[in-house]
Design an enzyme around this catalytic site. Structure first.
Site, PDB file in Angstrom:
ATOM      1  N   GLY A  11      15.126  48.130   1.366  1.00 13.99           N
ATOM      2  CA  GLY A  11      16.464  48.663   1.656  1.00 13.99           C
ATOM      3  C   GLY A  11      17.465  48.090   0.676  1.00 13.99           C
ATOM      4  O   GLY A  11      18.639  47.857   0.995  1.00 13.99           O
ATOM      5  N   ALA A  12      16.987  47.884  -0.565  1.00 12.45           N
ATOM      6  CA  ALA A  12      17.765  47.120  -1.547  1.00 12.45           C
ATOM      7  C   ALA A  12      19.053  47.800  -1.977  1.00 12.45           C
ATOM      8  O   ALA A  12      19.974  47.135  -2.452  1.00 12.45           O
ATOM      9  CB  ALA A  12      16.884  46.820  -2.763  1.00 12.45           C
ATOM     10  N   ARG A  92      21.030  53.120  13.457  1.00 12.18           N
ATOM     11  CA  ARG A  92      21.163  53.845  14.725  1.00 12.18           C
ATOM     12  C   ARG A  92      22.269  54.872  14.598  1.00 12.18           C
ATOM     13  O   ARG A  92      23.373  54.541  14.186  1.00 12.18           O
ATOM     14  CB  ARG A  92      21.519  52.812  15.790  1.00 12.18           C
ATOM     15  N   ASN A 105      11.883  53.455  13.860  1.00  9.19           N
ATOM     16  CA  ASN A 105      11.692  52.407  12.854  1.00  9.19           C
ATOM     17  C   ASN A 105      10.332  51.716  12.923  1.00  9.19           C
ATOM     18  O   ASN A 105       9.869  51.169  11.920  1.00  9.19           O
ATOM     19  CB  ASN A 105      12.807  51.363  12.940  1.00  9.19           C
ATOM     20  N   GLN A 112       4.710  48.679   6.152  1.00 12.81           N
ATOM     21  CA  GLN A 112       5.113  47.529   5.324  1.00 12.81           C
ATOM     22  C   GLN A 112       4.294  46.283   5.657  1.00 12.81           C
ATOM     23  O   GLN A 112       3.993  45.476   4.780  1.00 12.81           O
ATOM     24  CB  GLN A 112       6.616  47.287   5.451  1.00 12.81           C
ATOM     25  N   VAL A 129      15.074  41.756   8.940  1.00 13.12           N
ATOM     26  CA  VAL A 129      16.494  41.915   9.280  1.00 13.12           C
ATOM     27  C   VAL A 129      16.728  43.283   9.931  1.00 13.12           C
ATOM     28  O   VAL A 129      17.530  43.421  10.851  1.00 13.12           O
ATOM     29  CB  VAL A 129      17.359  41.768   8.003  1.00 13.12           C
ATOM     30  N   GLY A 130      16.013  44.300   9.454  1.00 14.21           N
ATOM     31  CA  GLY A 130      16.196  45.673   9.961  1.00 14.21           C
ATOM     32  C   GLY A 130      15.937  45.744  11.458  1.00 14.21           C
ATOM     33  O   GLY A 130      14.958  45.184  11.954  1.00 14.21           O
ATOM     34  N   ASN A 131      16.805  46.424  12.152  1.00 14.87           N
ATOM     35  CA  ASN A 131      16.730  46.460  13.624  1.00 14.87           C
ATOM     36  C   ASN A 131      15.802  47.532  14.164  1.00 14.87           C
ATOM     37  O   ASN A 131      15.642  48.556  13.530  1.00 14.87           O
ATOM     38  CB  ASN A 131      18.141  46.673  14.178  1.00 14.87           C
ATOM     39  N   ASP A 159      23.805  35.717  14.568  1.00 13.01           N
ATOM     40  CA  ASP A 159      24.328  35.447  15.914  1.00 13.01           C
ATOM     41  C   ASP A 159      24.707  33.970  16.045  1.00 13.01           C
ATOM     42  O   ASP A 159      25.728  33.626  16.636  1.00 13.01           O
ATOM     43  CB  ASP A 159      23.274  35.835  16.955  1.00 13.01           C
ATOM     44  N   HIS A 187      17.507  39.620  19.187  1.00  9.01           N
ATOM     45  CA  HIS A 187      18.749  39.956  18.481  1.00  9.01           C
ATOM     46  C   HIS A 187      19.291  41.240  19.108  1.00  9.01           C
ATOM     47  O   HIS A 187      19.074  42.346  18.624  1.00  9.01           O
ATOM     48  CB  HIS A 187      18.492  40.154  16.985  1.00  9.01           C
TER      49      HIS A 187
HETATM   50  P1  NAX Z   1      22.086  50.766   5.219  1.00  8.53           P
HETATM   51  O1  NAX Z   1      21.832  52.057   5.923  1.00  8.53           O
HETATM   52  O2  NAX Z   1      23.321  50.576   4.428  1.00  8.53           O
HETATM   53  O3  NAX Z   1      20.861  50.442   4.259  1.00  8.53           O
HETATM   54  C1  NAX Z   1      19.538  50.600   4.633  1.00  8.53           C
HETATM   55  C2  NAX Z   1      18.785  50.931   3.372  1.00  8.53           C
HETATM   56  O4  NAX Z   1      17.402  50.955   3.726  1.00  8.53           O
HETATM   57  C3  NAX Z   1      19.124  52.312   2.798  1.00  8.53           C
HETATM   58  O5  NAX Z   1      19.442  52.183   1.429  1.00  8.53           O
HETATM   59  C4  NAX Z   1      17.856  53.129   3.024  1.00  8.53           C
HETATM   60  O6  NAX Z   1      17.632  54.074   1.994  1.00  8.53           O
HETATM   61  C5  NAX Z   1      16.809  52.024   3.025  1.00  8.53           C
HETATM   62  N1  NAX Z   1      15.575  52.360   3.730  1.00  8.53           N
HETATM   63  C6  NAX Z   1      15.402  53.116   4.838  1.00  8.53           C
HETATM   64  N2  NAX Z   1      14.108  53.204   5.159  1.00  8.53           N
HETATM   65  C7  NAX Z   1      13.452  52.449   4.252  1.00  8.53           C
HETATM   66  C8  NAX Z   1      12.094  52.153   4.054  1.00  8.53           C
HETATM   67  N3  NAX Z   1      11.139  52.663   4.838  1.00  8.53           N
HETATM   68  N4  NAX Z   1      11.749  51.351   3.020  1.00  8.53           N
HETATM   69  C9  NAX Z   1      12.690  50.861   2.190  1.00  8.53           C
HETATM   70  N5  NAX Z   1      14.005  51.121   2.313  1.00  8.53           N
HETATM   71  C10 NAX Z   1      14.376  51.902   3.347  1.00  8.53           C
HETATM   72  O7  NAX Z   1      21.946  49.643   6.351  1.00  8.53           O
HETATM   73  P2  NAX Z   1      22.404  48.118   6.284  1.00  8.53           P
HETATM   74  O8  NAX Z   1      23.819  47.998   6.727  1.00  8.53           O
HETATM   75  O9  NAX Z   1      22.012  47.540   4.985  1.00  8.53           O
HETATM   76  O10 NAX Z   1      21.505  47.512   7.470  1.00  8.53           O
HETATM   77  C11 NAX Z   1      20.101  47.398   7.332  1.00  8.53           C
HETATM   78  C12 NAX Z   1      19.466  47.001   8.642  1.00  8.53           C
HETATM   79  O11 NAX Z   1      19.945  45.713   9.048  1.00  8.53           O
HETATM   80  C13 NAX Z   1      19.768  47.948   9.811  1.00  8.53           C
HETATM   81  O12 NAX Z   1      18.568  48.157  10.540  1.00  8.53           O
HETATM   82  C14 NAX Z   1      20.737  47.136  10.658  1.00  8.53           C
HETATM   83  O13 NAX Z   1      20.711  47.513  11.998  1.00  8.53           O
HETATM   84  C15 NAX Z   1      20.195  45.747  10.450  1.00  8.53           C
HETATM   85  N6  NAX Z   1      21.085  44.627  10.785  1.00  8.53           N
HETATM   86  C16 NAX Z   1      20.510  43.524  11.317  1.00  8.53           C
HETATM   87  C17 NAX Z   1      21.256  42.402  11.639  1.00  8.53           C
HETATM   88  C18 NAX Z   1      20.618  41.198  12.217  1.00  8.53           C
HETATM   89  O14 NAX Z   1      21.356  40.256  12.554  1.00  8.53           O
HETATM   90  N7  NAX Z   1      19.302  41.106  12.353  1.00  8.53           N
HETATM   91  C19 NAX Z   1      22.735  42.402  11.482  1.00  8.53           C
HETATM   92  C20 NAX Z   1      23.228  43.438  10.536  1.00  8.53           C
HETATM   93  C21 NAX Z   1      22.523  44.761  10.617  1.00  8.53           C
HETATM   94  O15 NAX Z   1      22.989  45.452  11.730  1.00  8.53           O
END
Ligand code: NAX
Length: 326
Positions: A11-12, A92, A105, A112, A129-131, A159, A187
């Site tokens: 998700g870089a 979401r 997800n 992966q 990190v992804g939720n 958190d 989380h």
């Molecule tokens: P964005 O939507 O800005 O970026 C996500 C990126 O991931 C996009 O560029 C998309 O093209 C890419 N992507 C999607 N599917 C993919 C895959 N299969 N392989 C590789 N790349 C993929 O989201 P962003 O604000 O960067 O947030 C990313 C994730 O972090 C979300 O799931 C979000 O909910 C989660 N978070 C987790 C937090 C935590 O504390 N654990 C807090 C912040 C954030 O809410």
């Protein structure tokens, strides 16, 4: 000069990725003397944006960056990786509840996990990190049978940092003087930020803030902070999330200070009665790259009931993805 390490980020091109990559490249995460090769994964629609991010990384001329690779293939992005930040996932949307998010997800993390298993170093440290990050980490872990369970973590450091900031604000101190505030569990808004065992300058926080504030405003603010940021900013937390990911990996890579612990969601071995095999956030210390759950913390009935509730939520999430767990 140390040999470069390979750091994969998924998700870089996303919001968190954009903030995270520059911190890794600058040396904030792995150290000022540790060169890195960045291996960046995006899905095909994200590849153009990723090219732009890479141009900016090049233009920053970071001395520690010894290579940048881009791919839409996880097998390529995870090749020989020493560390991996799994950030990419589908956000979401308004019409989705948490169960829908888990369903869309989950499959990303099976793929992966398998790609990590087949391509990364066997010692790779994986931070999800992804939720929903705890359950995504669980899925990835199950899909990577050759990588020890202990090498899959999910991030609750944001958190923890949010909680420290609230306590610091309440007491008029800096966030850095708040120690040992551990997040327990998921989380999500069922997490338990344990204000009972946190301290400021060696003194218990609870004696200074009072239980009513801890159980009331503090719990409410920390558990709903993500939503409050979306409402205020019109976008979800990104820079603070990236900063927390750096904090988590830095603690894992370099260790925790004597007498201090930090929150890491990791494979439960049944500590504190939490069912084995959940990715559950505990207070942890780290030595020589190995995170260990702090033992012997006594909980009152209030804390125990919160920990039980967040464990129950993680059990329900695990049940919802049972078909993805080998
Ligand atoms: P964005 O939507 O800005 O970026 C996500 C990126 O991931 C996009 O560029 C998309 O093209 C890419 N992507 C999607 N599917 C993919 C895959 N299969 N392989 C590789 N790349 C993929 O989201 P962003 O604000 O960067 O947030 C990313 C994730 O972090 C979300 O799931 C979000 O909910 C989660 N978070 C987790 C937090 C935590 O504390 N654990 C807090 C912040 C954030 O809410």
């Amino acid at each position: 000069m140390k040999a470069p390490i390979r750091v994969a980020v998924t998700g870089a091109a996303g919001n968190i990725g954009y903030a995270l990559l520059f911190r890794i490249a600058s040396g904030s995460c792995f150290g000022d003397d540790q060169p890195v090769i960045l291996q960046l994964l995006e899905i095909p629609p994200g590849m153009d944006a990723l090219k732009g991010v890479v141009m900016e990384l090049q233009d920053a001329a970071f001395p520690l960056v010894h290579g940048i690779e881009m791919s839409d293939d996880a097998n390529v992005a995870f090749a020989a990786a020493d560390a991996a930040f799994l950030v990419g996932s589908r956000p979401r949307s308004k019409d989705m509840d948490r169960a829908d998010l888990i369903k869309v997800n989950g499959p990303i993390f099976t793929g992966q996990g398998k790609a990590l298993n087949d391509n990364a170093k066997p010692t790779v440290k994986v931070l999800v990190v992804g939720n929903p990050c705890n359950t995504n980490a669980l899925i990835a872990c199950h899909s990577a049978p050759d990588i020890p369970n202990a090498q899959f973590h999910a991030m609750t450091r944001l958190d923890e940092n949010r909680g420290k900031a609230q306590i610091a604000n309440k007491l008029g101190v800096t966030a850095g003087s708040v120690k040992n505030l551990a997040i327990w569990g998921n989380h999500s808004n069922t997490m338990f930020p344990d204000f009972y065992h946190a301290s400021v300058d060696g003194k218990g926080v609870i004696d200074q803030v009072g239980e009513a504030w801890g159980q009331g405003d503090f719990m409410q603010t920390v558990s709903t902070r993500g939503k409050a940021i979306i409402l205020a900013r019109g976008a979800s937390s990104a820079a603070s999330a990236a900063s927390a990911a750096v904090d988590h990996m830095r603690s894992w890579w370099h260790g925790t200070a004597d007498g201090e612990h930090t929150s890491m969601a990791l494979w439960s071995n049944g500590e504190y009665g939490v069912p084995e095999g959940l990715i559950f956030s505990f207070p942890c210390t780290v030595k020589d790259g190995v995170a260990s759950v702090v033992e012997g913390i006594a909980h009152n009935d209030y804390a125990a009931s919160k920990i039980e509730a967040t464990a129950a939520e993680l059990i329900a999430e695990r049940d919802a993805v049972a078909d993805l767990l080998n």
